[in-house]
Design a protein around this motif. Structure first.
Motif, PDB file in Angstrom:
ATOM      1  N   LEU B 320       7.659  -4.494  -3.856  1.00 46.99           N
ATOM      2  CA  LEU B 320       6.875  -4.559  -2.797  1.00 46.99           C
ATOM      3  C   LEU B 320       5.356  -4.454  -3.393  1.00 46.99           C
ATOM      4  CD1 LEU B 320       6.572  -4.027   0.319  1.00 46.99           C
ATOM      5  CD2 LEU B 320       6.306  -1.122  -0.419  1.00 46.99           C
ATOM      6  N   ASN B 321       5.319  -3.759  -4.499  1.00 44.86           N
ATOM      7  CA  ASN B 321       3.856  -3.870  -4.958  1.00 44.86           C
ATOM      8  C   ASN B 321       3.508  -5.325  -5.460  1.00 44.86           C
ATOM      9  OD1 ASN B 321       2.127  -1.788  -4.873  1.00 44.86           O
ATOM     10  ND2 ASN B 321       2.892  -0.713  -6.590  1.00 44.86           N
ATOM     11  N   ASP B 322       4.229  -5.993  -6.053  1.00 46.20           N
ATOM     12  CA  ASP B 322       3.853  -7.192  -6.381  1.00 46.20           C
ATOM     13  C   ASP B 322       3.880  -8.176  -5.418  1.00 46.20           C
ATOM     14  OD1 ASP B 322       4.113  -6.660  -9.002  1.00 46.20           O
ATOM     15  OD2 ASP B 322       5.882  -7.208  -9.476  1.00 46.20           O
ATOM     16  N   TRP B 323       4.709  -7.884  -4.194  1.00 40.44           N
ATOM     17  CA  TRP B 323       4.489  -8.920  -3.280  1.00 40.44           C
ATOM     18  C   TRP B 323       2.937  -8.654  -2.229  1.00 40.44           C
ATOM     19  CZ3 TRP B 323       4.747  -7.481   2.305  1.00 40.44           C
ATOM     20  CH2 TRP B 323       4.703  -8.807   3.164  1.00 40.44           C
ATOM     21  N   LEU B 324       2.631  -7.353  -2.137  1.00 37.21           N
ATOM     22  CA  LEU B 324       1.447  -7.212  -1.872  1.00 37.21           C
ATOM     23  C   LEU B 324       0.123  -7.464  -2.540  1.00 37.21           C
ATOM     24  CD1 LEU B 324       1.806  -3.559  -0.362  1.00 37.21           C
ATOM     25  CD2 LEU B 324       1.347  -5.551   1.224  1.00 37.21           C
ATOM     26  N   LYS B 325       0.370  -7.384  -3.764  1.00 36.32           N
ATOM     27  CA  LYS B 325      -0.796  -8.142  -4.676  1.00 36.32           C
ATOM     28  C   LYS B 325      -0.614  -9.613  -4.480  1.00 36.32           C
ATOM     29  CE  LYS B 325      -0.907  -4.589  -8.155  1.00 36.32           C
ATOM     30  NZ  LYS B 325      -0.320  -4.008  -9.581  1.00 36.32           N
ATOM     31  N   LEU B 328      -2.468 -10.321  -0.521  1.00 34.84           N
ATOM     32  CA  LEU B 328      -3.520  -9.457  -0.350  1.00 34.84           C
ATOM     33  C   LEU B 328      -4.558 -10.094  -1.122  1.00 34.84           C
ATOM     34  CD1 LEU B 328      -2.549  -5.706   0.284  1.00 34.84           C
ATOM     35  CD2 LEU B 328      -3.157  -7.311   1.889  1.00 34.84           C
ATOM     36  N   PRO B 329      -5.771 -10.370  -0.672  1.00 36.73           N
ATOM     37  CA  PRO B 329      -6.972 -10.787  -1.745  1.00 36.73           C
ATOM     38  C   PRO B 329      -7.262  -9.527  -2.596  1.00 36.73           C
ATOM     39  CG  PRO B 329      -7.744 -10.229   0.631  1.00 36.73           C
ATOM     40  CD  PRO B 329      -6.313 -10.275   0.764  1.00 36.73           C
ATOM     41  N   GLU B 330      -7.564  -9.835  -3.817  1.00 33.84           N
ATOM     42  CA  GLU B 330      -8.141  -8.812  -4.840  1.00 33.84           C
ATOM     43  C   GLU B 330      -9.462  -8.157  -4.163  1.00 33.84           C
ATOM     44  OE1 GLU B 330      -8.178  -8.971  -8.913  1.00 33.84           O
ATOM     45  OE2 GLU B 330      -8.674  -7.132  -8.324  1.00 33.84           O
ATOM     46  N   ARG B 334      -6.913  -3.165  -2.004  1.00 34.15           N
ATOM     47  CA  ARG B 334      -5.681  -3.533  -2.544  1.00 34.15           C
ATOM     48  C   ARG B 334      -5.084  -2.936  -3.646  1.00 34.15           C
ATOM     49  NH1 ARG B 334      -4.470  -9.393  -5.686  1.00 34.15           N
ATOM     50  NH2 ARG B 334      -4.923  -7.889  -7.617  1.00 34.15           N
ATOM     51  N   GLY B 335      -6.284  -2.440  -4.690  1.00 35.74           N
ATOM     52  CA  GLY B 335      -6.044  -1.462  -5.776  1.00 35.74           C
ATOM     53  C   GLY B 335      -5.389  -0.116  -5.422  1.00 35.74           C
ATOM     54  N   LEU B 336      -6.103   0.025  -4.381  1.00 30.89           N
ATOM     55  CA  LEU B 336      -5.884   1.549  -3.985  1.00 30.89           C
ATOM     56  C   LEU B 336      -4.385   1.739  -3.133  1.00 30.89           C
ATOM     57  CD1 LEU B 336      -6.901   4.509  -3.490  1.00 30.89           C
ATOM     58  CD2 LEU B 336      -7.723   3.673  -1.198  1.00 30.89           C
ATOM     59  N   LEU B 337      -4.337   0.695  -2.551  1.00 27.58           N
ATOM     60  CA  LEU B 337      -2.975   0.408  -1.678  1.00 27.58           C
ATOM     61  C   LEU B 337      -1.706   0.358  -2.570  1.00 27.58           C
ATOM     62  CD1 LEU B 337      -1.687   0.237   1.154  1.00 27.58           C
ATOM     63  CD2 LEU B 337      -1.853  -2.064   0.709  1.00 27.58           C
TER      64      LEU B 337
END
Lengths: 74, 708
Positions: B320-325, B328-330, B334-337
């Motif tokens: 999920l994390n990789d997919w969101l990364k 989502l734009p940098e 994004r980092g917080l999420l």
């Protein structure tokens, strides 16, 4: 005075009174009423706690607690 | 929406109250908190008819309304106080028909409080097997309440109970015999003049138990004390006499309503299953062996079987994390999420399998009635160390998580025993320590078989760590036993219930509710901490962080790709607030063999130790490109060189120093918060934090100095 703590496995007695007022309420509530028959059924390893049959079920207590329940054999 | 009526379920422990609750409400249950106390409140919706819902509240099992422990206090606080938000419209008293007289004691007390009451007779089949036939119609007439025969386990008799409840709710009829034992009219008049017109038994309850009831202010308590002195009223004497009197009355009632077939036949009492099983389970040798065998299976489940779902959760969160990364734009958001919030939630979810397995075993042991046997055979042993037979359950549970374990100490009647249990419980190695143990053991302990080829050396070290936690808990308990003063004597008067087949439905509800409590209670803290950590590791004072990437590019002009971004991440961390903290505490942890990098891990894992592995992977600057994450942390850490000696950083001394530190240190905000809530004082979480940290520091120091 004999107490429940003096019973051997399989022996029985009838409750005649209590020596500790604070514990006696708990014991009464659990069905250890004066005149009720108690039978000692189990010792835990090292002889303490013990389990008794009273009022139709099994109740466990420590030896020092059992020593506050006075019994006679009639 | 009209207010739906509230019913409270009450009954002796083992009377089948919880299974009736589950039968009535099914999956429409929710856990919450009672206002002012931290006890978990279990409520559910009982669908009486198409448009007829009732809220059912499950109260703790008790033998009498006079409380002996903290969980029992709750009952009089609710039933004694009509202004309480959870005060019910009526009560269902669940009674075990095979032990009717003792179960009716509580019933008669509750009824005399003046609350409309229905009696639900459960386990009639058991009573009949034992030769008792109960005439429940006659019983209803004698006690002047509605009586419903139910089989809570099989869900039989719910319709009859429905009718009884509807009738009672409609009539609002509270049968009341007045006082069990007369007292002077002036006494009751005086209480009622000061505190309101209520049933006389309720006024007496106020008089006798006001210290334990939260509805009274200090002044009111003083007033009640004054009334008590004026009338020379002795609560202890009254309660004892009342209990005897009630039993006298109930013996007559039971004699008239129950036919004992055994007596007529004069048969030799049959050996029941319970008698036979107790011969084995309470055997001086066999009993312990059996308990050990159960423990073995339990550990096997928690540490082996649970790893499959845990790996799946881990992989799912990572995916999920990789997919969101990816989508989502940098950005900071994004980092917080991803690295803050989702990583934090993942850190909570990963423990669910172990907690579920653990509660499966614990609730199975409790369901079958075996748990009280464990307490029975362990009491003498535990007592030597200032604990109690009942401490076994919290100590066992804390192998999964200390939070539910500390909450389960409420049933321990003696305050001193309970406090000691709470204070030492976190020394047991919880599941959050497991990933740390795994990584560090793999790093410093060679993988080979040893001890007659029976044990894997790594597994053996793991086992030793768990044992170490257990023995340190016993040892600390022993010291506390000598220091802490007891206000009251501890006691161990406890029913040994008959053995019963477990109800899997009930077991699954228990698991579900405990997992919920963990996710929402501990989860809140862990997620919050993860976010704070993310902030501390992502920001730093001044511009040193911003310039990190330029600095690295200038210093290492030949690097590119993953290697470069890893170096930059490492440099950033070193200059973050977290990095500064790490450097700040370095002098203090140097004697243990740690450097500032480990210092960061220590600081971050102060809040929750499970973040250790995550912090390590950040510190040793890992990218997300490598498949087997764990192996890589190990490889990176293995490659780390100690700048002073030129030898590998993670040698035996440092490895064991860290292992011991993590085994003993109090690094869990959720546990401290739970200790605070359960002891209602900051003193005990502070003591807990202090002694455990000192223990960890000293032990790690000794280990490091001895091995290096």
């Amino acid at each position: 005075m004999r107490t429940v703590a003096d019973l051997g496995i399989g022996e029985h007695g009838f409750i005649s009174g209590f020596t500790d007022e604070k514990l006696s309420l708990k014991l009464l509530e659990m069905g250890c009423l004066p005149g009720t028959e108690v039978i000692l059924t189990h010792h835990a390893p090292f002889g303490d706690p013990i389990a008794i049959k009273v009022s139709g079920y099994t109740l466990s207590m420590r030896r020092e607690e059992a020593a506050t329940i006075l019994i006679n054999n009639i | 929406m009209a207010k739906i009526p509230k019913i409270a379920l009450i009954g002796n422990p083992n009377a089948g109250k919880s299974s009736l609750f589950n039968t009535l409400t099914g999956l429409r249950q929710k856990t919450g908190n009672f206002p002012g106390v931290t006890m978990d409140k279990l409520t559910g919706i009982w669908q009486l008819g198409p448009k007829n819902e009732i809220e059912v509240l499950d109260l703790p099992g008790i033998y009498s309304i006079y409380p002996k422990s903290i969980d029992e206090e709750l009952v009089i606080n609710i039933l004694g106080n009509p202004a309480h938000p959870d005060y019910p419209d009526m009560v269902i008293v669940v009674a075990d028909a095979s032990n009717l007289k003792r179960n009716l004691l509580l019933f008669s007390q509750v009824r005399d409080l003046g609350i409309p009451t229905v009696l639900a007779l459960n386990m009639i089949d058991v009573a009949e097997n034992e030769g008792y036939v109960i005439n429940s119609i006659k019983l209803a007439r004698e006690l002047s309440v509605e009586v419903a025969e139910v089989n809570a386990k099989k869900g039989i008799g719910v319709n009859g109970l429905k009718l009884a409840v509807q009738k009672t709710l409609k009539n609002r009829f509270a049968s009341n015999d007045g006082l069990p034992l007369p007292v002077s009219d002036e006494l009751i008049d005086e209480i009622q003049a000061a505190f309101g017109e209520v049933d006389p038994y309720r006024s007496l309850l106020w008089l006798m138990e006001h210290d334990r009831m939260k509805m009274f202010t200090k002044d009111q308590c003083a007033d009640l004390d004054r009334i008590m002195v004026k009338h020379d009223f002795e609560p202890k004497k009254y309660k004892s006499a009342e209990t005897v009197k009630r039993y006298e009355f109930l013996t007559e009632v039971v004699d008239r309503c129950v036919i004992n077939l055994n007596r007529q036949w004069d048969a030799v009492p049959v050996k029941t299953w319970t008698d036979r099983l107790d011969k084995l389970f309470l055997h001086p040798v066999g009993g312990y062996l059996f308990f050990l065998a159960i423990l073995f299976v339990m550990f096997q489940a928690v540490f082996t079987w649970a790893t499959y779902p845990m790996d799946a959760i881990d992989a799912g969160v990572a995916f999920l994390n990789d997919w969101l990364k990816g989508i989502l734009p940098e950005s900071t958001f994004r980092g917080l999420l991803t690295d803050g919030l989702i990583a934090g939630i993942g850190g909570v979810l990963i423990f669910i399998p172990q907690i579920a397995f653990l509660f499966f075993f614990i609730s199975m042991l409790e369901e079958t009635g075996y748990m009280s046997r464990v307490m029975f055979i362990m009491d003498k042993l535990m007592r030597r160390f200032g604990l109690n037979g009942k401490s076994v359950v919290p100590l066992l549970s804390s192998v999964a998580c200390a939070v539910p374990a500390i909450m389960s100490t409420r049933s321990i009647g003696s305050r001193k025993d309970r406090l000691i249990t709470i204070l030492v419980t976190p020394l047991m190695s919880c599941s959050a320590r497991l990933p740390i143990y795994t990584v560090l053991i793999a790093l410093v302990v060679p993988e080979k078989n040893t001890l007659f080829g029976l044990f894997n050396l790594q597994g053996f070290v793991l086992f030793i760590l768990y044992m170490l936690g257990f023995f340190m808990a016993l040892f600390s308990a022993y010291i506390m036993k000598l220091i802490l003063k007891a206000k009251e004597k501890s006691y161990f008067i406890m029913e040994l219930p008959t053995y019963k087949a477990p109800r899997f439905k009930h077991v699954s509800y228990t698991i579900l509710n405990n997992v919920k409590v963990f996710v929402f209670e501990a989860g809140k803290v862990i997620v919050a901490i993860s976010i704070i950590l993310w902030v501390l590791a992502s920001y730093g004072p001044g511009n040193s962080m911003k310039d990190a990437s330029d600095r690295i590019k200038i210093q290492n002009p030949n690097l590119s790709g993953v290697e470069l971004s890893n170096k930059i991440a490492g440099e950033k961390l070193e200059n973050s607030y977290a990095g500064h903290f790490g450097k700040f505490i370095e002098p203090a942890i140097r004697p243990l063999g740690y450097d500032w990098k480990i210092g960061i891990a220590l600081i971050t894992s102060f809040a929750a130790r499970e973040v250790f592995v995550g912090t390590m992977s950040t510190i040793y600057s890992l990218g997300g490109e490598i498949d087997n994450e764990n192996a890589t942390i190990k490889n990176r850490m293995r490659a780390e060189i100690n700048p002073q000696t030129g030898k590998p950083m993670y040698d035996l001394a440092l490895g064991f120093s860290l292992l011991i530190f993590y085994a003993f240190a109090m690094q869990c905000m959720s546990t401290l918060a739970t200790t605070y809530r359960e002891t209602k004082s900051w003193k005990y979480p502070l003591i807990q934090f202090g002694y455990m940290t000192a223990l960890a520091y000293i032990s790690a120091f000794l280990v490091y100095q001895a091995l290096s």
